[in-house]
Design a protein around this motif. Structure first.
Motif, PDB file in Angstrom:
ATOM      1  N   HIS A   1      -2.423   0.595  -3.762  1.00  0.00           N
ATOM      2  CA  HIS A   1      -3.430   1.544  -4.246  1.00  0.00           C
ATOM      3  C   HIS A   1      -3.403   1.640  -5.769  1.00  0.00           C
ATOM      4  O   HIS A   1      -2.447   1.717  -6.295  1.00  0.00           O
TER       5      HIS A   1
ATOM      6  N   VAL B   1      -8.995   7.140  -5.905  1.00  0.00           N
ATOM      7  CA  VAL B   1      -8.059   6.162  -5.523  1.00  0.00           C
ATOM      8  C   VAL B   1      -8.888   4.934  -5.061  1.00  0.00           C
ATOM      9  O   VAL B   1      -9.562   4.900  -4.108  1.00  0.00           O
TER      10      VAL B   1
ATOM     11  N   GLN C   1       1.371   5.726  -0.474  1.00  0.00           N
ATOM     12  CA  GLN C   1      -0.050   5.895  -1.160  1.00  0.00           C
ATOM     13  C   GLN C   1      -0.102   7.017  -1.750  1.00  0.00           C
ATOM     14  O   GLN C   1       0.708   7.827  -1.864  1.00  0.00           O
TER      15      GLN C   1
ATOM     16  N   ARG D   1      -8.155   1.338  -2.720  1.00  0.00           N
ATOM     17  CA  ARG D   1      -7.477   0.885  -2.017  1.00  0.00           C
ATOM     18  C   ARG D   1      -7.262  -0.670  -2.227  1.00  0.00           C
ATOM     19  O   ARG D   1      -6.016  -1.075  -1.787  1.00  0.00           O
ATOM     20  N   ASN D   2      -7.954  -1.295  -2.575  1.00  0.00           N
ATOM     21  CA  ASN D   2      -7.897  -2.685  -3.003  1.00  0.00           C
ATOM     22  C   ASN D   2      -7.686  -2.909  -4.439  1.00  0.00           C
ATOM     23  O   ASN D   2      -8.708  -2.580  -5.216  1.00  0.00           O
TER      24      ASN D   2
END
Length: 526
Positions: free
Chosen positions: A269, A251, A295, A253-254
């Motif tokens: 995400h 994963v 998320q 996040r950005n």
């Protein structure tokens, strides 16, 4: 106590996490006679990722702007998860004030919400009716409600995880069945189907299938929100390259690490899932959720990995099935080509010789001209049959696909000239990337067309060689040559293509001796 029991029962009636949290906030406001209540949900980095409120309408929320992230007094509860009562929020040493258009608040009560041993978030209450301070009894009620909420939240999480896993499992089974049972027209259509099923299973807004290549990835297919198209290149950060090598989900996040600057305005995400480890090649499925949305969870990573494994196997089976069919077609074509060569061409050749022998009996010039015409027609028929045999014997693989394209390109350029070209192909053409293969065909088209239109040649030779580190194109003709061409636009195009790929191009020509064009680029070119 009756109010507390009623609140606990109401939370247990719904298994949706969002509904449980909303019911908790509403019950807390009613139970503790508060004008405002809120629940802040903690993210992995101990900041507030969700903020659910009671008492503030939607219009006022929009005027207030961004939701809190955990600074000031709210951050105190995150750092020290224990109950906190205040007479006036503004008097606390950590108070940072309120944003513009925020309603006035003074009295405050906050308690942590625990799910087993982990802190899930915090329950906040402000503005007790009548301006009174929150009491120790209020604190006990809020703590009891938060404890009961922890159980309800845990149940809701387990329920949502089970539903999420079920969606992934169903999507994997449906995609695999469709890939194996349905007769899809191409490998690209297979990847479109995989992306569409993954998009629905993951609650994402964008699904991309791409192949990592160093610091970038080539997009094979894209479904969803962002303007990403097949053939486009996106970024491949080091963490993603490492995950690709290890073939494990990840994963990010950005989203800007993959889709570039500005993509974070639309996307949240990004979940990367390997979907190929065999015949289908190393490919990644990239799933991005909406900016500000939920998320990806551990269940998404585990179920996504299973999805990628299942569809990867189905893609491999599809490729093997197509190769088997192509092999059967190739056998039939070889048989037909052999029959044409052994029977039809030999008979036509014998008929041509027989007609040639008739010349000694023909005294009429008209009859002799007719014999010449028939001989030329038979020769043309033999040439066309040989071309057909060559095309039938070309296998339908990536390598022969480029060979076939090269053959068609050269003959199309020479269709109206009567020139029979000599074409040679050497090396592993399957190693050539598609963009470079298109450049090669463009150079061959330009060079052969120039020779056909301007050189007056009677023979043209085209040689394509794939070396370990480069690809070479050589085109020679026996035409009139030139010292300096009247127009050099075609040759300039060839040289420009070579320079754009860090390669070289040269033209050797002497009047009366023909022309030789050489074009070479490294295989690292893209």
């Amino acid at each position: 106590m009756n109010g507390l029991m009623t609140a606990i029962v109401s939370m247990a009636e719904d298994l949706s996490l969002q509904s449980v949290l909303e019911q908790l906030a509403q019950s807390a406001a009613e139970l503790l006679n508060s004008r405002y209540a809120a629940i802040g949900v903690l993210g992995p980095d101990d900041t507030l990722t969700h903020f659910i409120t009671v008492g503030i309408d939607e219009d006022q929320k929009r005027l207030m702007g961004d939701v809190p992230t955990g600074h000031g007094v709210l951050g105190q509860l995150i750092r020290e998860p224990k109950p906190l009562r205040l007479h006036d929020l503004h008097e606390h040493p950590l108070s940072v004030g309120f944003p513009e258009n925020h309603p006035p608040m003074t009295t405050f009560l906050g308690v942590p919400i625990r799910v087993r041993e982990a802190v899930f978030g915090n329950l906040y209450l402000t503005e007790k009716a009548g301006g009174e301070d929150y009491t120790a009894e209020d604190e006990e009620l809020a703590a009891a409600l938060a404890a009961a909420a922890g159980v309800a939240i845990q149940n809701a999480r387990l329920y949502e995880d089970s539903r999420r896993r079920q969606r992934w499992l169903e999507a994997g089974m449906e995609a695999s069945t469709s890939l194996i049972v349905e007769d899809s027209p191409s490998p690209d259509a297979d990847l479109d189907l995989v992306a569409e099923h993954a998009l629905r299973a993951s609650d994402a807004v964008l699904a991309v299938v791409a192949a990592p290549d160093g610091e970038s990835m080539e997009v094979y297919t894209a479904v969803g929100a962002l303007a990403v198209v097949a053939g486009q290149e996106v970024l491949c950060p080091p963490s993603l390259r490492e995950a690709d090598v290890e073939r494990r989900p990840l994963v990010l996040r950005n989203p800007e690490e993959v889709f570039g600057p500005g993509s974070g305005e639309k996307l949240g995400h990004v979940l990367a899932i390997p979907i190929g480890h065999g015949t289908s090649g190393d490919r990644l499925l990239l799933l991005a959720r909406q900016a500000g949305g939920s998320q990806f969870t551990q269940a998404d990573l585990e179920s996504g990995a299973a999805f990628g494994s299942h569809v990867g196997l189905a893609l491999d089976l599809n490729i093997a099935h197509r190769q088997r069919e192509e092999a059967l077609i190739s056998v039939d074509r070889d048989r037909i080509a052999q029959d044409l060569h052994d029977l039809v061409i030999q008979r036509l050749f014998a008929a041509g010789l027989g007609i040639q022998n008739l010349r000694r009996f023909a005294t009429d010039p008209a009859a002799e001209a007719r014999i010449t015409k028939l001989t030329e027609e038979l020769d043309e028929s033999i040439r066309e049959l040989r071309n057909t045999i060559y095309s039938l014997r070309a296998k339908q693989t990536d390598r022969e696909g480029l060979s076939r394209s090269l053959f068609d390109t050269v003959h199309e350029c020479l269709r109206s000239t009567g020139i029979i070209p000599k074409i040679t192909v050497e090396g592993r053409l399957e190693d050539l990337p598609s963009p470079l293969a298109r450049q090669v065909l463009a150079v061959v088209t330009e060079t052969v067309s120039n020779a056909a239109r301007h050189s007056g040649a009677t023979s043209i030779t085209v040689a394509l060689t794939a070396l370990p580190d480069a690809v070479e194109v050589l085109v020679e003709d026996d035409g009139k040559g030139f010292a300096s061409p009247a127009r050099a636009s075609g040759l300039a195009n060839i040289q420009r293509r070579a320079r754009s790929l860090d390669g070289t191009s040269s033209v050797d020509s002497i009047p009366g001796t023909g022309t030789r064009v050489s074009w070479r680029v490294p295989l690292t070119a893209r």
